[in-house]
Write an enzyme that holds these catalytic residues in place. Structure first.
Site, PDB file in Angstrom:
ATOM      1  N   LYS A  30     -36.748  18.234  -4.589  1.00 40.73           N
ATOM      2  CA  LYS A  30     -35.722  17.467  -3.847  1.00 40.73           C
ATOM      3  C   LYS A  30     -34.711  17.407  -4.958  1.00 40.73           C
ATOM      4  O   LYS A  30     -34.726  17.371  -5.905  1.00 40.73           O
ATOM      5  CB  LYS A  30     -36.464  16.176  -3.421  1.00 40.73           C
ATOM      6  CG  LYS A  30     -36.959  15.352  -4.719  1.00 40.73           C
ATOM      7  CD  LYS A  30     -37.993  14.340  -4.518  1.00 40.73           C
ATOM      8  CE  LYS A  30     -38.359  13.664  -5.540  1.00 40.73           C
ATOM      9  NZ  LYS A  30     -39.313  12.659  -5.380  1.00 40.73           N
ATOM     10  N   TYR A  90      -7.915   5.686 -22.998  1.00 41.72           N
ATOM     11  CA  TYR A  90      -7.975   4.316 -21.741  1.00 41.72           C
ATOM     12  C   TYR A  90      -8.344   3.157 -22.443  1.00 41.72           C
ATOM     13  O   TYR A  90      -9.310   3.162 -23.254  1.00 41.72           O
ATOM     14  CB  TYR A  90      -8.377   4.530 -20.676  1.00 41.72           C
ATOM     15  CG  TYR A  90      -7.864   5.727 -19.677  1.00 41.72           C
ATOM     16  CD1 TYR A  90      -6.820   5.391 -19.188  1.00 41.72           C
ATOM     17  CD2 TYR A  90      -8.543   6.795 -19.506  1.00 41.72           C
ATOM     18  CE1 TYR A  90      -6.055   6.399 -18.263  1.00 41.72           C
ATOM     19  CE2 TYR A  90      -8.111   7.766 -18.497  1.00 41.72           C
ATOM     20  CZ  TYR A  90      -6.939   7.472 -17.722  1.00 41.72           C
ATOM     21  OH  TYR A  90      -6.391   8.414 -17.108  1.00 41.72           O
TER      22      TYR A  90
END
Ligand SMILES: *Cc1c(COP(=O)(O)O)cnc(C)c1O
Length: 829
Positions: free
Chosen positions: A496, A724
């Site tokens: 999965k 940043y």
């Protein structure tokens, strides 16, 4: 191998032949195989059913028989009534039989054999000696790193009359293994590279390991070794008579047969040598310690035989790094590329073709081969083309591209219409991408043809960051978990969430070849994709959605039914489609408080509905543990098991054959008594054993390596800020490497500001400043690192667990968080 009769083989292996067909002894055999995938020549092939600790070749007999194979070497009793045309050659031990056959084959050949053993460098020394000598002597060598109890016999079978030198690699992993290899190889000369720490776990001590390895050389007339490894040298000198010794030293060791002096010249090294008879030098395009040692072993062997000629000497200058792997990646127009970085010769081509045949990523893909002239110098161009054509015949190639003047001249020999080019340049000049669509392309070029330039035009363009998935390591993990299971317990593997981030189709294909019993996906679409890629293993869908019921039945996908309403609607869909006995799985709630039947009444009601008609059948019932990895909570786990027994008993009263399963990866390791009929393996497959002590966790094999390349290097003056938010501050002049990976790739922003580290050229360096969306900055002050240098974000050095810990999460989240835009590359050693 040379054609022979089954009667003759039976005599060599002292086995008995059983068959319902007349005269099995007269059958002719010219191919032996241990791998069911490589059996292409069915009529004259003999399949050797080997039994490993965790893998049993006898399990493949049925499917091989149905593919037309008729001859089997076995050690288990097989009911011949089911296989009326088969011949079974029965022996006590099929591995010993294979080894006896190899020893008999070797004994028939007088060609001198060089055996190479040691902990590191064997394959490189072998490959280098081959490239140094094969134009002078008709030389054969073990394919890739076939050096084991099984690999050595297969290598020896390649020996033929015309060979003048055979180079065979021998590797052992525990005491007692070398006698068998010695018997098969019976070498005339030997090289022992060194004794490292690898595999130490299976030996009492280093002395025992050395003694075991030296058994290989009992029949040798000369043993080559490095006198500077004093422990090894004294063991050899104590065991063998002086006339057998041939040692080399780079540290003026007295008495060494060969004295070496290394002179580094920028990217090359000049190796000066002096023996009692001769002096000279060779130049190699390497500077690293390991390369020098490997080259010195090769040089020592050549000098010991008196084979140093100008051609050999100049061949040293052209030695190449040895890559030993196949790499799968996505190509343009739904193509898949299999890049074989191995040297170009017939043995490795055959292995690569077999690999290709088993790894189409969708059933729509057709096989294509782009191949250059090969290194084989000893045959004429026409012989080369004919031999290649014969080798290609069993493989269904829809496209064949020949590059080089030798093969092109004889393109009419080939069964498939071939496209021909005289050079890689010519190919690239005429290349049209629209001619490459839905192909599974194998690229196999000799070094000088620079096929990496062809790969570059066929490759889908992504950015530099990639996740390399090692399928071999994954299978090792699978085998580790299987070794913890009692016989007959089945394995379901959870694929999965894109196989926990590693990719769906490629991983599922590898697993289905390993004959896992079940695969589990999250939603129906994932299952459909696997079916379309040709995966036949039963598949369970954990979250079946109403709209996908019909799709599921069409593709034989089995639902996890976790509630009464879901049961009702799935049953109605089954009735509507008039299916019978459609397999379903019931989820029982025992303590997770997530999904599943928790009330006995509800469960009883579902079972009554089940028995009311014939549409559905419960194949298994299962539950999921909440704290299987936490020893402090074992009481809770035991309670969950009790509850599971109570609920599953109710299911089995209605459907006695229903299987039961409870354990996930940590559970498999910690609760051997709760295995029942099946286990469900997840994280352990992708991240390795969760609890095994380091020694047994196989040699640090990593499934997932996340890498990138430095895109820019710059200096930031003291006092400036980086990135940043100006969180990164250069307190001194700083050197910064920019790498193209950011939080959008899954490189978690919480790794900013020195929390995260990356590994570049042998050292860890911290992240500086905030991680951006598509890139981040690394502090490399003081190091000389240039753009283009590889960076490991996760792998052997920066472990998945370490990464998870640094940001306070679990390895599941890190792995599944690696974004889909990071290209996945599959490697098979
Ligand atoms: C994901 C999953 C597993 C596997 O768990 P791991 O901890 O990764 O081994 C097992 N069972 C169920 C029901 C799951 O959803």
């Amino acid at each position: 191998m040379k054609e022979t009769t089954l009667a003759h083989i039976a005599q060599v292996v002292r086995g008995s032949l059983r068959s319902l067909a007349p005269k099995p002894e007269n059958r002719r055999i010219n191919q032996l195989s241990i791998d069911s995938r490589t059996m292409v020549n069915t009529e004259r092939g003999l399949f050797v059913a080997l039994r490993g600790e965790r893998h049993n070749g006898h399990d493949y007999i049925d499917s091989l028989y149905h593919r037309g194979l008729r001859n089997f070497l076995v050690s288990e009793e097989i009911n011949s009534n089911n296989y009326p045309e088969a011949a079974f050659l029965e022996v006590a031990n099929t591995l010993s039989a294979l080894q006896d056959l190899a020893a008999a084959h070797r004994a028939k050949h007088s060609c001198p054999v060089l055996a190479i053993t040691g902990s590191n460098g064997k394959t490189i020394i072998k490959e280098w000696l081959y490239s140094l000598l094969h134009t002078e002597l008709n030389t054969i060598r073990s394919p890739r790193s076939y050096n084991s109890q099984v690999g050595v016999p297969l290598s020896v079978f390649n020996m033929r009359e015309e060979h003048q030198l055979a180079i065979i690699e021998a590797g052992i992993s525990k005491a007692g293994e070398m006698n068998a290899l010695q018997h098969i190889i019976a070498p005339n000369y030997g090289i022992i590279s060194n004794i490292g720490e690898a595999h130490q776990a299976n030996f009492a001590n280093r002395k025992q390991k050395i003694d075991e390895k030296l058994k290989l050389f009992d029949t040798c007339q000369q043993v080559i070794y490095c006198a500077d490894h004093s422990e090894l040298a004294s063991a050899i000198e104590a065991k063998f008579a002086p006339q057998k010794h041939y040692s080399w030293s780079a540290h003026h060791k007295k008495g060494a047969s060969l004295q070496l002096h290394y002179e580094q010249q920028h990217t090359h090294t000049l190796i000066h040598y002096q023996t009692s008879k001769a002096a000279g030098s060779v130049r190699i395009p390497f500077v690293g310690q390991a390369s020098l040692e490997n080259a010195s072993h090769a040089l020592a062997f050549i000098l010991s035989r008196g084979w140093m000629k100008p051609t050999v000497q100049s061949a040293f200058e052209h030695l190449q790094p040895v890559a030993m792997r196949l790499e799968i990646s996505s190509g343009i127009n739904h193509c898949q590329l299999i890049n074989d970085y191995y040297n170009s010769d017939f043995n490795s081509l055959e292995i690569a073709l077999q690999f290709q045949a088993n790894h189409a990523s969708s059933s729509k893909q057709q096989a294509a081969l782009i191949i250059s002239d090969m290194e084989q110098a000893e045959c004429t161009d026409q012989q080369l083309a004919k031999r290649l054509s014969k080798l290609l015949r069993p493989y269904q190639l829809s496209k064949l591209v020949l590059i080089g003047t030798r093969l092109s001249a004889h393109h009419s020999c080939f069964p498939t219409q071939a496209e021909c080019y005289h050079s890689t340049d010519e190919f690239l000049a005429q290349f049209q991408s629209s001619n490459y669509r839905n192909l599974n392309i194998l690229l196999k070029g000799a070094r000088s043809f620079q096929f990496e330039r062809i790969a570059a035009v066929l490759q889908k363009k992504y950015h530099q960051t990639q996740l390399e998935v090692n399928l071999h390591a994954m299978v090792e993990n699978l085998n580790y978990y299987k070794s913890l299971l009692q016989p007959k317990v089945k394995t379901m593997v959870m694929v999965k969430a894109f196989s926990y981030g590693t990719g769906s189709v490629e991983v599922a294909k590898a697993l289905s070849y390993q004959q896992v019993d079940y695969l589990a996906v999250a939603v129906a679409d994932e299952g459909v994709e696997l079916r379309q890629a040709g995966v036949e293993t039963p598949i369970i869908v954990m979250n079946p959605e109403h709209h996908s019921f019909e799709l599921m039945m069409e593709h034989r996908l089995e639902p996890n039914i976790y509630s009464l309403p879901l049961f009702r609607s799935f049953q109605q869909a089954a009735q509507r489609l008039a299916v019978h006995q459609y397999p379903i799985h019931l989820k029982l709630e025992t303590g997770m408080h997530r999904l599943g039947f928790s009330e006995e009444e509800e469960l009883q009601e579902a079972l009554q509905l089940l028995l009311a008609d014939d549409s559905l059948r419960i194949l298994s019932c299962f539950s999921h543990l909440a704290v299987s990895d936490n020893p402090q909570e074992d009481q809770y786990t035991h309670q969950q098991h009790d509850r599971f027994l109570a609920l599953s008993n109710i299911v089995q009263q209605a459907q006695p054959q229903a299987m039961r399963h409870l354990l996930n990866s940590a559970g498999i390791e910690r609760f051997p008594n709760y295995q029942h009929d099946m286990v469900r393996l997840g994280i352990g497959l992708y991240a390795g054993p969760q609890f095994a002590p380091i020694e047994t966790a196989q040699e640090n094999l990593v499934v997932a390596r996340w890498t990138s390349l430095v895109s820019q290097v710059k200096t930031v003056a003291a006092g400036s800020s980086i990135g940043y938010g100006r969180v990164g501050q250069a307190v001194h002049d700083m050197q910064i490497a920019v790498i193209p990976v950011g939080y959008a790739d899954g490189f978690d922003r919480r790794l900013s500001n020195g929390i995260g580290k990356v590994w570049i050229e042998g050292k860890e360096y911290p992240v500086v400043g905030n991680i951006c969306m598509d890139m981040c900055m690394i502090d490399i002050t003081g190091a000389s690192i240039s753009p283009g240098t590889p960076v490991e974000l996760m792998g052997e050095h920066i472990s998945l667990q370490q990464l998870a810990q640094q940001i306070g999460t679990i390895s599941y989240e890190v792995l599944t968080g690696i974004s889909q835009r990071v290209r996945r590359v599959y490697v098979q050693e």
